[in-house]
Write an enzyme that holds these catalytic residues in place. Sequence first.
Site, short mmCIF file in Angstrom:
data_model
loop_
_atom_site.label_atom_id
_atom_site.label_comp_id
_atom_site.label_asym_id
_atom_site.label_seq_id
_atom_site.Cartn_x
_atom_site.Cartn_y
_atom_site.Cartn_z
N GLU A 153 11.83 -51.53 24.60
CA GLU A 153 12.40 -50.46 23.77
C GLU A 153 12.38 -50.83 22.30
OE1 GLU A 153 15.45 -48.76 27.22
OE2 GLU A 153 16.23 -49.92 25.54
N HIS A 212 -0.61 -35.55 31.69
CA HIS A 212 0.62 -34.78 31.41
C HIS A 212 1.83 -35.41 32.10
CE1 HIS A 212 -1.97 -31.56 29.83
NE2 HIS A 212 -2.72 -31.77 30.90
N SER A 218 24.31 -54.73 30.46
CA SER A 218 25.27 -53.82 29.84
C SER A 218 26.63 -54.49 29.73
CB SER A 218 25.39 -52.54 30.67
OG SER A 218 26.54 -51.80 30.28
N LYS A 267 23.39 -53.01 35.46
CA LYS A 267 22.27 -52.65 34.59
C LYS A 267 21.35 -53.83 34.29
CE LYS A 267 21.45 -49.33 32.94
NZ LYS A 267 21.91 -48.82 31.63
#
Length: 458
Positions: A289, A155, A276, A282
Site C-alpha cells: 500500500e 475489467h 492492527s 489483521k
Amino acid sequence: MKLWGGRFQKETDQRMNAFHSSLFFDQRLAFQDIRGSIAHAKMLGKTGILLPEEAKALINGLESILRDLHKGAIEFAPEAEDIHMNIEKILTERVGPLGKKLHTARSRNDQVALDLRLYLLEQTQLIDQELKKLLTVLVELAKANVENIMPGYTHLQRAQPISLAHHLLAYGEMFRRDRHRLADSAVRMNVSPLGAGALAGTVFPIDREFVAAELGMDGVARNSMDAVGDRDFVLETIFNASLIMMHLSRFCEEIILWTSAEWAFMELDDAFSTGSSMMPQKKNPDAAELIRGKTGRVYGDLIGLLTVMKGLPLAYNKDLQEDKEAVFDAIDTVLSSLHVFIPMLSTAHFFPERMQQATEDGFLNATDLADFLVEQGLPFREAHTVVGKAITYCLEKKIKLEDLSVMEMSTWSGVDCSAFQEAIKIKTCLERRMVKGGPAPTAVLEAINEVENYLQSS
C-alpha cells in the site's frame, strides 16, 4: 563577504540567506562536485591556464577533501550558500589563495549542471541494478509456476485461463522496458556541460573534450546556453522513475487484492506485513500500500518540475535550483520502494490450488468453446452468439459449460460437437495457446529462457 559579493554594498539579509541557500539538499552532490573539479583542475594545468604545480596543488587539496568526506570529517558552512561554494571555501582554507583560481573558466551554472549529470548517471545505475534483481526474482517465480493455472482478467472480471508464470512475466516486460528507458536516457545525460560558463563559454583556451574524457563522458554539450539551461535529463530521470513506480503500483494493487480473503491467491511474509492496533486478526499488506501511495509522490515531483520549466527563458535562472529536491525525492522513493518490493515478492507464498479453483467459475473457457465451433466450420460471430446463449442457459440451470451435453451443443450450433467437452477443459484451454508470447507452458518456458539469456547479457 560572499564569494560573489564584490559588487554589493550591503550584507545579504538573513532571511534571504536562508531562502536562497541550497546546501541542506545539494550537499549530496559533494563527491560529484569534487570529481568534476579535479578534472577541471587537470585541464587548467594541461592547457597552461594554470601552472602545472598550481594544478597539482589544487588536485591534492581536492583529494584531501574527498578523503575527509569519505571519513565523515567535513562540516559544511550554511553561510556559504551551496555545496560548490563550500568545497571552494574548504579548498582555499587548505591550499591558500591558490584555491580561488579553481573557478577560472568555470561558472556555478555549468558546474552544477555537470554535478547533477554525474550524480544521476550513478543513481540510474543503482536503479537499473535493482530492476535486474527484481527481474531475476520474477524469473525464478515464473519457473516454479509454469503449470499453475489462474484466471486472467479484463475489467477485473475473470476472462480466460492463464498461468501464474505468464502473469508474472507480464510485469517482467514492464521492468525490462524501464531498464531500456534508463539506458537510453543515460546516453543523452552522459554529455559534459563544463566549459559553457555562465552561458557564453569562456575566453580561456580550455579543452572541453579532455574534461569529458576524464569524467568518462561521451562528449560535450553543443550549445553553451542549452548546456546551462537544460534540465531535460532531470525530467527524463523523474519520468523514468514515475513509470517504474507506476509498474510497481500496478503490481502492488494486485498483491493487495490477492492477499485479501476474497481472493486468497497469496500471503505476504510476516516480515513485510503489519497488524492492527485494535483488531488482533489483521495482517495488512502495508508495504504494498505504501508503494502504491508513494507513486503519486513521484508523479508530483515530475509535474512540479515540468511546471517550473515551462516558462523559463534562456539561459540559467534561479528557478532551476528547484530541480534537485524533486529529482532527489524521486530517486530516493524509487530505490526505497524497490528495496522493499523485491524481498516482499521473493518471500511471498502463493496458493495455486486456490487459483486453480477460481478458474472453475465464470466461464473462462467460453472463448475456447467459440473457437472450437469455428474449427468445426461455424463463422466466429455465429459461434460467439451460440456460446452466449449457452452461457445464459447455464446460468439459469446453475451448471458449467462442460456440463452441457453433446446433443445440446450440436443442436444449438448445427455442427458436430462430439469433442467439445475435451476441448474446453481448463488445462486444454491453456495448453493450446502456444502462440509466441502466449500462456501455454511451452510458450512460457520459451519466454523464461529468453529472459534468462537477456539477464545474463545485461
